[in-house]
Design a protein around this motif. Structure first.
Motif, mmCIF file in Angstrom:
data_model
loop_
_atom_site.group_PDB
_atom_site.id
_atom_site.type_symbol
_atom_site.label_atom_id
_atom_site.label_comp_id
_atom_site.label_asym_id
_atom_site.label_seq_id
_atom_site.Cartn_x
_atom_site.Cartn_y
_atom_site.Cartn_z
ATOM 1 N N ALA A 105 -5.478 6.434 5.576
ATOM 2 C CA ALA A 105 -5.226 7.140 6.837
ATOM 3 C C ALA A 105 -6.107 6.526 7.917
ATOM 4 C CB ALA A 105 -5.530 8.629 6.684
ATOM 5 N N MET A 106 -5.834 6.882 9.161
ATOM 6 C CA MET A 106 -6.693 6.420 10.258
ATOM 7 C C MET A 106 -7.933 7.312 10.289
ATOM 8 S SD MET A 106 -4.955 3.883 11.179
ATOM 9 C CE MET A 106 -5.987 3.332 12.575
ATOM 10 N N ALA A 107 -9.098 6.700 10.555
ATOM 11 C CA ALA A 107 -10.355 7.452 10.591
ATOM 12 C C ALA A 107 -10.268 8.562 11.636
ATOM 13 C CB ALA A 107 -11.509 6.519 10.915
ATOM 14 N N ASP A 108 -11.064 9.607 11.431
ATOM 15 C CA ASP A 108 -11.163 10.717 12.386
ATOM 16 C C ASP A 108 -9.847 11.463 12.578
ATOM 17 O OD1 ASP A 108 -13.837 9.944 12.798
ATOM 18 O OD2 ASP A 108 -13.199 8.472 14.299
ATOM 19 N N ALA A 132 3.606 1.854 11.128
ATOM 20 C CA ALA A 132 3.859 3.281 11.373
ATOM 21 C C ALA A 132 2.554 4.072 11.365
ATOM 22 C CB ALA A 132 4.816 3.832 10.316
ATOM 23 N N LEU A 133 1.638 3.663 10.467
ATOM 24 C CA LEU A 133 0.333 4.324 10.400
ATOM 25 C C LEU A 133 -0.445 4.069 11.693
ATOM 26 C CD1 LEU A 133 -1.780 5.877 8.680
ATOM 27 C CD2 LEU A 133 -2.607 3.643 7.903
ATOM 28 N N GLN A 168 -7.401 -4.054 1.073
ATOM 29 C CA GLN A 168 -7.049 -5.123 2.014
ATOM 30 C C GLN A 168 -6.718 -4.535 3.396
ATOM 31 O OE1 GLN A 168 -7.060 -8.367 1.902
ATOM 32 N NE2 GLN A 168 -5.939 -8.789 3.794
ATOM 33 N N ILE A 169 -5.957 -3.446 3.413
ATOM 34 C CA ILE A 169 -5.548 -2.815 4.683
ATOM 35 C C ILE A 169 -6.774 -2.319 5.446
ATOM 36 C CG2 ILE A 169 -4.385 -0.783 5.663
ATOM 37 C CD1 ILE A 169 -2.247 -1.140 3.454
ATOM 38 N N THR A 170 -7.656 -1.604 4.744
ATOM 39 C CA THR A 170 -8.797 -0.987 5.436
ATOM 40 C C THR A 170 -9.870 -2.006 5.800
ATOM 41 O OG1 THR A 170 -9.767 -0.403 3.290
ATOM 42 C CG2 THR A 170 -8.436 1.270 4.383
ATOM 43 N N SER A 227 -8.743 2.045 9.823
ATOM 44 C CA SER A 227 -8.142 2.806 8.722
ATOM 45 C C SER A 227 -9.154 2.963 7.588
ATOM 46 C CB SER A 227 -6.874 2.118 8.204
ATOM 47 O OG SER A 227 -7.170 0.843 7.665
ATOM 48 N N VAL A 228 -8.994 4.014 6.807
ATOM 49 C CA VAL A 228 -9.930 4.300 5.713
ATOM 50 C C VAL A 228 -9.156 4.686 4.449
ATOM 51 C CG1 VAL A 228 -11.811 5.055 7.224
ATOM 52 C CG2 VAL A 228 -10.121 6.718 6.422
ATOM 53 N N VAL A 229 -9.790 4.451 3.306
ATOM 54 C CA VAL A 229 -9.225 4.925 2.039
ATOM 55 C C VAL A 229 -9.656 6.382 1.874
ATOM 56 C CG1 VAL A 229 -9.158 4.662 -0.463
ATOM 57 C CG2 VAL A 229 -9.285 2.630 0.991
ATOM 58 N N VAL A 230 -8.691 7.271 1.875
ATOM 59 C CA VAL A 230 -8.987 8.706 1.731
ATOM 60 C C VAL A 230 -9.393 8.995 0.290
ATOM 61 C CG1 VAL A 230 -8.065 11.040 1.984
ATOM 62 C CG2 VAL A 230 -7.283 9.208 3.522
#
Length: 307
Positions: A167-170, A219-220, A237-239, A246-249
């Protein structure tokens, strides 16, 4: 890494084979009666050594065997683009990235040099569809699922993986500490993927489907979804580089405590399947599989399991 394709303990394997042959011969000699059946002629590959590829693997599937799509050439497929950390620089042929290195190791163990390997691009869904394939094997983060075996062959597993939420941070989704915290979020994943299936299975939500992981990442970033689900190395890789902020939840609990495994895809009943299985099994047996995972995926740290 064994840059010349010769595992450091090839001699040890040969010695093991020789001792197995010797034992077979000794038993044969001690059992010799009027019955002259040549017991010693049986293969020296005893059940104790099933993890070692049969010495016939190269002759059965190697150059000149006639087992490949194009004689003398091993054709390996993956999707376009080929993402990091699975591949490097969108070039499956350079032997870099976890799957790029795994593909090279398999091809070497089958007896193919770098100049005898050809890479082609095949969309994920096409690779899993029934019918003839334009490749000898396809390596593209395919999860080994029983229903897929109706249409294609799946190899021995070469990697164990978990699904992770990004997800995106915050954002409220990023603050989730359990499955309930993301149940109300708008979640996306790639169509036909186990990531997509895991959303329905784990939290019962109806996810948004995207043609590619790139579409899901966009989209994220655009706020069209609150979170996306991808396999754990892809989440890293994404984060770390693809989607700033973006962060790993966290990661999904494994269904029934069974880890998800990746295998390569081959045409249904391909003559290559037993050879590829032997090559992968031998990579586990001599530690190469773990070594490659550590080299290419080792910087992935654990994230909390969302219960």
């Amino acid at each position: 890494m064994h840059h010349h394709g010769v595992p450091h303990n090839r001699r040890a394997l040969s010695a093991a084979r020789a001792s197995a042959a010797l034992i077979t011969a000794v038993i044969a000699a001690s059992c010799a009666t009027a019955d002259t059946t040549p017991v010693a002629e049986q293969p020296s590959e005893t059940p104790a050594f099933t993890k070692i590829p049969p010495t016939s693997a190269v002759s059965t599937c190697g150059p000149g065997s006639g087992a490949t799509l194009t004689d003398g050439v091993l054709t390996i497929a993956t999707d376009d683009p080929a993402y990091s950390p699975w591949f490097a620089d969108d070039d499956p042929s350079n032997g870099r990235g976890f799957e790029g290195a795994t593909a090279r190791e398999i091809s070497q163990r089958l007896g193919y040099g770098e100049d005898q390997v050809r890479f082609v691009r095949t969309p994920f869904a096409d690779a899993l569809a029934p019918g003839p394939k334009p490749f000898d094997f396809d390596i593209n983060q395919f999860t080994i699922l029983g229903e897929r075996r109706e249409n294609v062959d799946l190899s021995s597993p070469y990697y164990a993986v978990a699904q992770a939420v990004v997800a995106m941070a915050d954002t409220p989704a990023a603050a989730a500490t359990d499955l309930a915290g993301i149940r109300s979020a708008r979640i996306g994943a790639q169509a036909n993927s186990t990531s997509l299936q895991s959303i329905s299975a784990t939290i019962g939500a109806a996810p948004t489907e995207f043609d590619t992981t790139d579409d899901a990442k966009s989209a994220l970033q655009n706020g069209d979804v609150d979170a996306i689900v991808v396999d754990f190395p892809t989440a890293f890789q994404i984060t770390s580089s693809d989607v700033p902020g973006s962060v790993v939840v966290g990661q999904f609990p494994q269904p029934n405590e069974v880890t998800e495994f990746f295998g390569v895809v081959l045409e249904k009943n391909s003559p290559m399947t037993p050879c590829v299985n032997g090559a992968i099994d031998s990579m586990y047996a001599d530690g190469t599989a773990d070594e490659l995972a550590q080299t290419w995926l080792g910087n992935i740290t654990g994230a909390r399991v969302l219960e």
